[in-house]
Scaffold this active site. Structure first.
Site, short mmCIF file in Angstrom:
data_model
loop_
_atom_site.label_atom_id
_atom_site.label_comp_id
_atom_site.label_asym_id
_atom_site.label_seq_id
_atom_site.Cartn_x
_atom_site.Cartn_y
_atom_site.Cartn_z
N HIS A 228 0.83 -1.21 0.00
CA HIS A 228 0.00 0.00 0.00
C HIS A 228 0.86 1.26 0.00
O HIS A 228 0.87 2.04 0.95
CB HIS A 228 -0.96 -0.02 1.19
CG HIS A 228 -2.11 -0.95 1.00
ND1 HIS A 228 -2.21 -2.16 1.64
CD2 HIS A 228 -3.21 -0.85 0.22
CE1 HIS A 228 -3.34 -2.76 1.26
NE2 HIS A 228 -3.96 -2.00 0.40
N ASN A 229 1.56 1.48 -1.08
CA ASN A 229 2.37 2.70 -1.24
C ASN A 229 1.86 3.44 -2.48
O ASN A 229 0.85 3.04 -3.07
CB ASN A 229 3.85 2.32 -1.35
CG ASN A 229 4.05 1.22 -2.38
OD1 ASN A 229 3.47 1.28 -3.46
ND2 ASN A 229 4.83 0.20 -2.04
N SER A 230 2.59 4.47 -2.90
CA SER A 230 2.05 5.28 -3.99
C SER A 230 2.11 4.55 -5.34
O SER A 230 1.44 4.96 -6.28
CB SER A 230 2.75 6.63 -4.07
OG SER A 230 4.07 6.48 -4.51
N SER A 231 2.89 3.47 -5.42
CA SER A 231 2.88 2.71 -6.68
C SER A 231 1.55 1.98 -6.84
O SER A 231 1.04 1.85 -7.95
CB SER A 231 4.03 1.70 -6.70
OG SER A 231 5.24 2.36 -6.48
N HIS A 232 1.00 1.51 -5.71
CA HIS A 232 -0.33 0.89 -5.79
C HIS A 232 -1.35 1.94 -6.24
O HIS A 232 -2.19 1.67 -7.10
CB HIS A 232 -0.71 0.26 -4.45
CG HIS A 232 -2.16 -0.09 -4.34
ND1 HIS A 232 -2.78 -1.01 -5.17
CD2 HIS A 232 -3.15 0.38 -3.51
CE1 HIS A 232 -4.06 -1.10 -4.85
NE2 HIS A 232 -4.31 -0.25 -3.85
N HIS B 77 -7.21 6.94 -3.01
CA HIS B 77 -8.05 5.95 -2.33
C HIS B 77 -7.37 5.20 -1.18
O HIS B 77 -8.06 4.65 -0.32
CB HIS B 77 -8.62 4.95 -3.34
CG HIS B 77 -7.71 3.79 -3.60
ND1 HIS B 77 -6.62 3.88 -4.41
CD2 HIS B 77 -7.71 2.53 -3.10
CE1 HIS B 77 -5.99 2.72 -4.41
NE2 HIS B 77 -6.63 1.88 -3.62
N ASP B 78 -6.04 5.18 -1.12
CA ASP B 78 -5.37 4.51 0.01
C ASP B 78 -4.39 5.46 0.71
O ASP B 78 -3.44 5.00 1.37
CB ASP B 78 -4.59 3.27 -0.48
CG ASP B 78 -5.47 2.02 -0.54
OD1 ASP B 78 -6.43 1.94 0.25
OD2 ASP B 78 -5.20 1.13 -1.37
N ASP C 271 -8.95 -1.38 -8.24
CA ASP C 271 -8.22 -1.57 -6.99
C ASP C 271 -7.64 -2.98 -6.89
O ASP C 271 -6.52 -3.17 -6.39
CB ASP C 271 -9.17 -1.30 -5.82
CG ASP C 271 -8.46 -1.18 -4.49
OD1 ASP C 271 -7.24 -0.94 -4.50
OD2 ASP C 271 -9.13 -1.31 -3.44
N GLN D 260 -3.15 -16.99 -3.47
CA GLN D 260 -3.60 -16.30 -4.69
C GLN D 260 -4.77 -17.03 -5.34
O GLN D 260 -5.71 -16.40 -5.83
CB GLN D 260 -2.44 -16.13 -5.68
CG GLN D 260 -1.40 -15.12 -5.21
CD GLN D 260 -2.02 -13.77 -4.88
OE1 GLN D 260 -2.63 -13.13 -5.71
NE2 GLN D 260 -1.87 -13.34 -3.62
P1 AMP Z 1 -7.18 -1.71 -0.89
O1 AMP Z 1 -6.70 -1.74 0.52
O2 AMP Z 1 -8.01 -0.51 -1.20
O3 AMP Z 1 -6.08 -1.86 -1.86
O4 AMP Z 1 -8.20 -2.95 -1.02
C1 AMP Z 1 -7.96 -4.10 -1.75
C2 AMP Z 1 -7.99 -5.33 -0.89
O5 AMP Z 1 -7.63 -6.48 -1.64
C3 AMP Z 1 -7.00 -5.24 0.23
O6 AMP Z 1 -7.50 -5.90 1.35
C4 AMP Z 1 -5.81 -5.96 -0.35
O7 AMP Z 1 -4.98 -6.38 0.64
C5 AMP Z 1 -6.47 -7.07 -1.12
N1 AMP Z 1 -5.64 -7.59 -2.23
C6 AMP Z 1 -5.33 -6.92 -3.34
N2 AMP Z 1 -4.58 -7.70 -4.15
C7 AMP Z 1 -4.42 -8.88 -3.53
C8 AMP Z 1 -3.77 -10.10 -3.86
N3 AMP Z 1 -3.10 -10.24 -5.01
N4 AMP Z 1 -3.82 -11.10 -2.98
C9 AMP Z 1 -4.48 -10.98 -1.82
N5 AMP Z 1 -5.14 -9.86 -1.44
C10 AMP Z 1 -5.11 -8.82 -2.29
ZN ZN Z 2 -6.13 -0.02 -2.85
#
Ligand code: AMP
Ligand code: ZN
EC number: 3.1.4.-
Length: 678
Positions: A417-421, A457-458, A575, A627
């Site tokens: 959860h950094n700015s790349s996301h 958003h994050d 997201d 996954q």
């Molecule tokens: P956000 O926190 O807004 O990014 O919400 C997305 C949710 O999906 C978060 O709980 C993330 O941790 C989860 N998430 C996104 N990608 C994955 C992944 N590849 N595997 C498991 N959880 C994921």
């Molecule tokens: Zn997110």
């Protein structure tokens, strides 16, 4: 460098950055004569220790400044995001160590060192890159000390004062008391919004008029005005009951205080006229509450510190930011008076964004090229492609400042959860917005809202989940009653940061109703990313949109309720689109989210908190299995529905490949991200 002999110096370039802190601004404003501000925070960014870095360390000590040292750009950003130093010095002599320009863009104003034979080079590129001084290499401690003092008394103090002025102006604007400021000739210079609403005038009708031109109430004693004027002429404050005439002719009784302003704020006493130049008037209707009020300046002061509730119900201003965040949010980069424009993006970075409109765009390349600041650059490009500045009627410089300050509030220390996301989600959002069906169903304002929502958003995500924050009894969980804690925080903080300072307020020039609609849409989308509502959002989308569309009910696309469902689905899919990215990107994201979850489990164990995701234990986790479960549980149905609506064959193909990839590893009983080398 072992000594001070400049002629021996190898290729040396150093840079300096400085920033003013807003709380010091108020203090320095109120005590302009103190010899220097104590405990200025200085950050030295030097790859290696040498006599020059020592020179600055000693100089800081001598000047009684607090000094921290960072050896890499990453640690510099980390350190800066914690302390918000007033002054940053970047060593730019060994340019191979780091890109000082990119670093300066992430921070605030700067000074640059140059080696002597390049002294004649133009400073313009440096100024454009955000540096505000350059310093010719000189390790002599007194030279360093003098430089620091000059910066403190010049640039740093000027910034403090500007920020203080801005804070006081904000307080005036937010005050519920009517405030009027006139010039020495009693020409109205300013009235605040409370004045407009109490008196029924628009400021444009008053500013520039002499106060005698404004109709007066007959209810006042005939000699009252003369009494007031003579009091002000003597430099004294006047306070008492005054009947003011509203624009509609009604008289209202007010408890008024009139204060002459002498010295710094206005001019000095004009002896010829025997009068004082500037005065400020505060007043309230004489209802019960007004009687409890005391001095106007005291009130302005306390409002700045306590932070008022704005019209939107959001607390803001610097005094109470702690309630939103465990760390103080970043302030607006102040070096952006002449910011780089989109056209000035370095070619190396521009190159990594060339295919930004393709699904195969690699955000990790951009992350590397920008030293973990991809959001600002990608944001500039995508927002420009969608004409966001034109829509918001906002200068590109404001957008740039906004992107920088939002990006600075993402934690680069989080692995996921950094700015790349955020940049990745912005990219996916922009991609979806170009799909025909999406274009048909959304208005320009929805597009702008979606791009902004994706960007923020994050923001300030702590790298821990909602459940963790609730179990740990964090301040945020308490603030938001354990409900959508992070998502509420991201949305609230985004607006707080944006509206705190005009320099980055991208909403400043839009009309009130439009702002309200945009704000609502952004908040709704950010809150929609909360995963406890996942199935609710997907089901509503399928039932209200996909099913009627399959039956050729075209009107479903245009109803406002359905537009909301489309926007929620759009940001949700953006997201968690990483399982639909090309395989290498998908694997990298899976590694990052797993690492962030592992770190949380580690901490839960350390602190004796409940382990909320026991599967994500670094000692036992099978990443392929996690996954597969994630895709089975959340992704497949959602993307089936989104693909049926938006038509995304390439994403579905990648999803299929990636799913097979994880299955393949799992069948080989592998727990790792990738198969071991042959
Ligand atoms: P956000 O926190 O807004 O990014 O919400 C997305 C949710 O999906 C978060 O709980 C993330 O941790 C989860 N998430 C996104 N990608 C994955 C992944 N590849 N595997 C498991 N959880 C994921
Ligand atoms: Zn997110």
């Amino acid at each position: 460098m072992a000594d001070n002999k400049i002629s021996d110096a190898p290729k040396y370039e150093l840079s300096l950055i400085n920033q003013g802190l807003s709380d010091r601004g108020l203090r320095s404003q109120s005590s302009p004569h103190c010899s220097h501000l104590s405990f200025l925070q200085v950050l030295l960014v030097f790859a290696k220790e040498d006599s020059q870095s020592n020179g600055f360390c000693w100089a800081c000590e001598k000047a009684n400044f607090r000094c921290s040292m960072a050896r890499t750009p990453e640690s510099a950003l980390e350190c800066f995001s914690e302390k918000h130093h007033d002054l940053v010095i970047i060593d730019h002599r060994h340019s191979r160590h780091f890109d000082a320009e990119a670093l300066s863009i992430c921070m605030l104003t700067c000074v640059l060192f140059l080696r002597p034979d390049r002294e004649e080079a133009s400073v313009m590129p440096l100024i454009n890159a955000g540096f505000n001084r350059r310093y010719v290499e000189n390790a002599n401690m007194m030279a360093c000390y003098n430089e620091l003092l000059q910066l403190e008394h010049g640039e740093v103090r000027a910034q403090f004062k500007l920020r203080a002025g801005n804070a006081i102006f904000t307080a005036l604007e937010q005050s519920q008391e009517a405030i009027e400021i006139t010039s020495e000739d009693q020409v109205i210079q300013y009235v605040n919004p409370a004045y407009e609403s109490i008196m029924g005038y628009q400021k444009g009708e008053l500013i520039g008029k002499e106060i005698i031109e404004v109709p007066k109430s007959e209810k006042n004693k005939p000699d009252l005005l003369e009494t007031i004027n003579s009091c002000i002429r003597k430099g004294k404050e006047w306070q008492g009951i005054y009947y003011a005439k509203k624009k509609n002719g009604d008289s209202i009784q007010q408890n008024v205080k009139i204060t002459p302003v002498i010295g710094q704020g206005g001019k000095h006493k004009d002896r010829r006229k025997g009068s004082l130049d500037v005065r400020s008037t505060t007043s309230r209707g004489s209802d019960g509450s007004s009687q409890r009020r005391h001095s106007s300046m005291a009130r302005i002061h306390s409002m700045t510190i306590e932070a008022p509730i704005t019209k939107d119900g959001l607390r803001r201003l610097s005094g109470n930011e702690y309630i939103f965040s465990t760390k103080q949010p970043h302030h607006i980069p102040s070096h952006l008076i002449t910011p780089l424009s989109l056209n000035d993006i370095p070619p190396r970075i521009a190159q990594t964004m060339e295919n930004e409109d393709s699904w195969d765009f690699d955000v990790f390349n951009l992350e590397a090229a920008t030293m973990k600041r991809p959001l600002t650059y990608l944001g500039l490009k995508i927002f420009s492609r969608f004409g966001v500045c034109e829509f918001l009627n906002c200068p590109e410089a404001t957008l740039r400042s906004w992107l920088q300050v939002i990006e600075a509030n993402y934690h680069s220390s989080n692995s996921y959860h950094n700015s790349s996301h955020a940049a990745d989600v912005l990219h996916a959002t922009a991609y979806f917005l170009c799909k025909e069906r999406v274009k048909q169903s959304l208005d320009p304002i929805d597009e702008v809202a979606a791009l902004i929502a994706a960007t923020v958003h994050d923001v300030d995500h702590p790298g821990r989940t909602n459940s963790f924050l609730c179990n740990a009894g964090s301040e945020l969980a308490i603030l938001y009653n354990d409900t959508a804690v992070l998502e509420s925080h991201h949305a609230a903080l985004a607006f707080q940061i944006t509206t705190r300072d005009d320099k980055c307020n991208i909403f400043k020039n839009i009309e009130r109703n439009e702002y309200r609609t945009l704000r609502q849409a952004i908040i709704d989308m950010v809150l929609a990313t909360e995963m406890t509502k996942h199935f609710e959002h997907v089901n509503k989308f399928v039932n209200s949109i996909n099913k009627p569309l399959a039956e050729s009910v075209k009107s479903v696309l245009t109803s406002p309720e359905n537009r909301i469902l489309v926007k929620r689905m759009l940001i949700k899919c953006a997201d968690i689109s990483n399982p639909c990215r090309p395989q290498e990107l998908c694997i990298e994201w899976a590694g990052r989210i797993s690492e962030e979850y592992f770190a949380q489990t580690d901490e839960e164990k350390r602190q004796g908190l409940p382990v909320v995701m026991p599967v994500f234990d670094r000692n036992t986790c099978s990443i392929p299995k996690s996954q597969i479960s994630f895709i089975d549980y959340f992704i497949t149905d959602m993307f089936d529905a989104w693909d049926a609506f938006a038509d995304l064959p390439n994403l579905m193909q990648h999803l299929d490949n990636n799913f097979k990839y994880w299955k393949g590893l799992d069948e080989r009983k592998l727990h790792s991200l990738r198969p071991p080398p042959e």
